[in-house]
Scaffold this motif. Structure first.
Motif, mmCIF file in Angstrom:
data_model
loop_
_atom_site.group_PDB
_atom_site.id
_atom_site.type_symbol
_atom_site.label_atom_id
_atom_site.label_comp_id
_atom_site.label_asym_id
_atom_site.label_seq_id
_atom_site.Cartn_x
_atom_site.Cartn_y
_atom_site.Cartn_z
ATOM 1 N N ASP A 36 1.123 -1.157 0.036
ATOM 2 C CA ASP A 36 -0.099 -0.229 -0.231
ATOM 3 C C ASP A 36 1.317 1.422 -0.239
ATOM 4 O O ASP A 36 2.334 0.987 0.637
ATOM 5 N N ASP A 96 -3.276 5.396 -2.032
ATOM 6 C CA ASP A 96 -4.072 4.675 -2.839
ATOM 7 C C ASP A 96 -5.109 4.192 -2.516
ATOM 8 O O ASP A 96 -6.225 4.450 -1.016
ATOM 9 N N PRO A 143 -9.267 2.502 -1.674
ATOM 10 C CA PRO A 143 -9.412 0.967 -1.303
ATOM 11 C C PRO A 143 -10.908 1.065 -1.762
ATOM 12 O O PRO A 143 -10.791 1.189 -3.112
ATOM 13 N N PRO A 144 -9.995 -0.655 -2.145
ATOM 14 C CA PRO A 144 -11.139 -1.165 -3.238
ATOM 15 C C PRO A 144 -12.728 -1.076 -3.214
ATOM 16 O O PRO A 144 -13.164 -0.787 -1.756
ATOM 17 N N GLY A 145 -13.667 -0.448 -3.738
ATOM 18 C CA GLY A 145 -14.409 0.060 -4.052
ATOM 19 C C GLY A 145 -14.717 1.742 -3.542
ATOM 20 O O GLY A 145 -15.934 2.311 -4.201
ATOM 21 N N GLU A 173 -14.567 5.549 -3.813
ATOM 22 C CA GLU A 173 -14.047 6.571 -5.418
ATOM 23 C C GLU A 173 -12.988 7.457 -5.576
ATOM 24 O O GLU A 173 -12.323 8.109 -4.328
ATOM 25 N N ALA A 174 -12.154 7.073 -6.773
ATOM 26 C CA ALA A 174 -11.288 7.343 -7.047
ATOM 27 C C ALA A 174 -11.023 8.795 -7.258
ATOM 28 O O ALA A 174 -11.839 8.893 -8.230
ATOM 29 N N THR A 191 -6.753 8.799 -11.409
ATOM 30 C CA THR A 191 -6.216 8.084 -12.329
ATOM 31 C C THR A 191 -4.434 8.011 -12.371
ATOM 32 O O THR A 191 -4.549 8.928 -13.165
ATOM 33 N N GLU A 214 1.720 1.838 -11.134
ATOM 34 C CA GLU A 214 1.332 0.085 -10.230
ATOM 35 C C GLU A 214 2.368 0.347 -11.372
ATOM 36 O O GLU A 214 2.446 -0.844 -12.037
ATOM 37 N N ARG A 257 -3.759 3.039 -11.617
ATOM 38 C CA ARG A 257 -3.463 3.271 -9.966
ATOM 39 C C ARG A 257 -4.820 3.706 -9.855
ATOM 40 O O ARG A 257 -4.709 5.311 -9.848
ATOM 41 N N ALA A 258 -5.544 4.452 -8.893
ATOM 42 C CA ALA A 258 -6.952 4.722 -8.057
ATOM 43 C C ALA A 258 -6.302 4.995 -7.029
ATOM 44 O O ALA A 258 -5.392 4.788 -6.042
#
Length: 240
Positions: A58, A175, A177-179, A181-182, A185, A189, A203-204
């Motif tokens: 991370d 970074d 987290p999964p789910g 909203e970024a 981008t 990565e 990478r979000a």
């Protein structure tokens, strides 16, 4: 989770994620691929070596001192001196300070901490012309990347710290987290640094602000005192 902290400071830094040909840009903060490359160099990894252990880390970075954008240009000629190469514009961050946080397994991070303390290859802040100043690693701490970035004191120059308040709000890029909203981008990565087949994934990133303590800062001024915050019941727009 544990977090490895790196203080990235130097006269010049350059963290490019979109540089092409004669235009070598820099982002406003260290990139994940650049910091992973620094860690790989500290461990003595070659560019062709796999990055397996470093791919799941991370990452977050706090902008403690943004510095200024500096543009330079370079010219070069072939070895025989007959032909000139295209003029190259290179952009740098001057007098900037960042706090990078790498989250992961504590055993792996402890090894990376020792590697940065005694690097097998020289460490650079994005480009070979950008060596760091002062110790780079600040050690390993328990917690998440977001939590630790809010706990570590402000790392700006002493002159700025003494002029600032006891708590400062600083911009941070984490970074996503999964789910979640970024905010934006980047193709940042790292997958492979092999010069024959470099690979980077998307990478979000979440752009946010964190509050950091400043032990060298001025204490808060009481409300109503000249130079301090206004009294709560004072509203200069009431006459409207």
């Amino acid at each position: 989770m544990s977090v490895l902290l790196l203080r990235l400071a130097g006269p010049l830094q350059a963290w490019g994620s979109t540089s092409r040909f004669t235009q070598r840009h820099t982002e406003i903060a260290p990139t994940k691929s650049g910091v992973i490359g620094l860690l790989a160099a500290a461990r003595g990894q070659r560019r062709t070596d796999p990055l397996t252990e470093l791919l799941g880390l991370d990452f977050g970075v706090r902008i403690d001192q943004p510095g200024q954008i500096l543009r330079d240009f370079q010219v070069a000629r072939t070895l025989d001196g007959r032909d000139s190469m295209p003029l190259t514009n290179r952009y740098y961050l001057s007098d900037a300070v960042f706090l990078a946080a790498i989250g992961g397994d504590s055993e792996l991070l402890d090894g990376l901490h020792e590697a940065v303390r005694r690097p097998q290859f020289p460490l650079y802040l994005g480009r070979r012309s950008c060596p760091p100043v002062a110790p780079v690693t600040l050690g390993v701490r328990p917690g998440t990347v977001a939590e630790v970035l809010g706990d570590v004191p402000w790392q700006a120059s002493k002159r700025l710290r003494e002029r600032g308040p006891s708590t400062v709000g600083l911009e941070a890029l984490l970074d996503a987290p999964p789910g979640a909203e970024a905010t934006e981008t980047f193709q940042d990565e790292p997958i492979s640094f092999d010069p024959a087949h470099r690979q980077y994934g998307w990478r979000a990133v979440v752009r946010t602000r964190v509050l950091a303590p400043n032990p060298d800062g001025r204490p808060p001024v009481a409300a109503g005192v000249p130079g301090g915050p206004a009294l709560a019941d004072h509203d200069p727009l009431t006459w409207l």
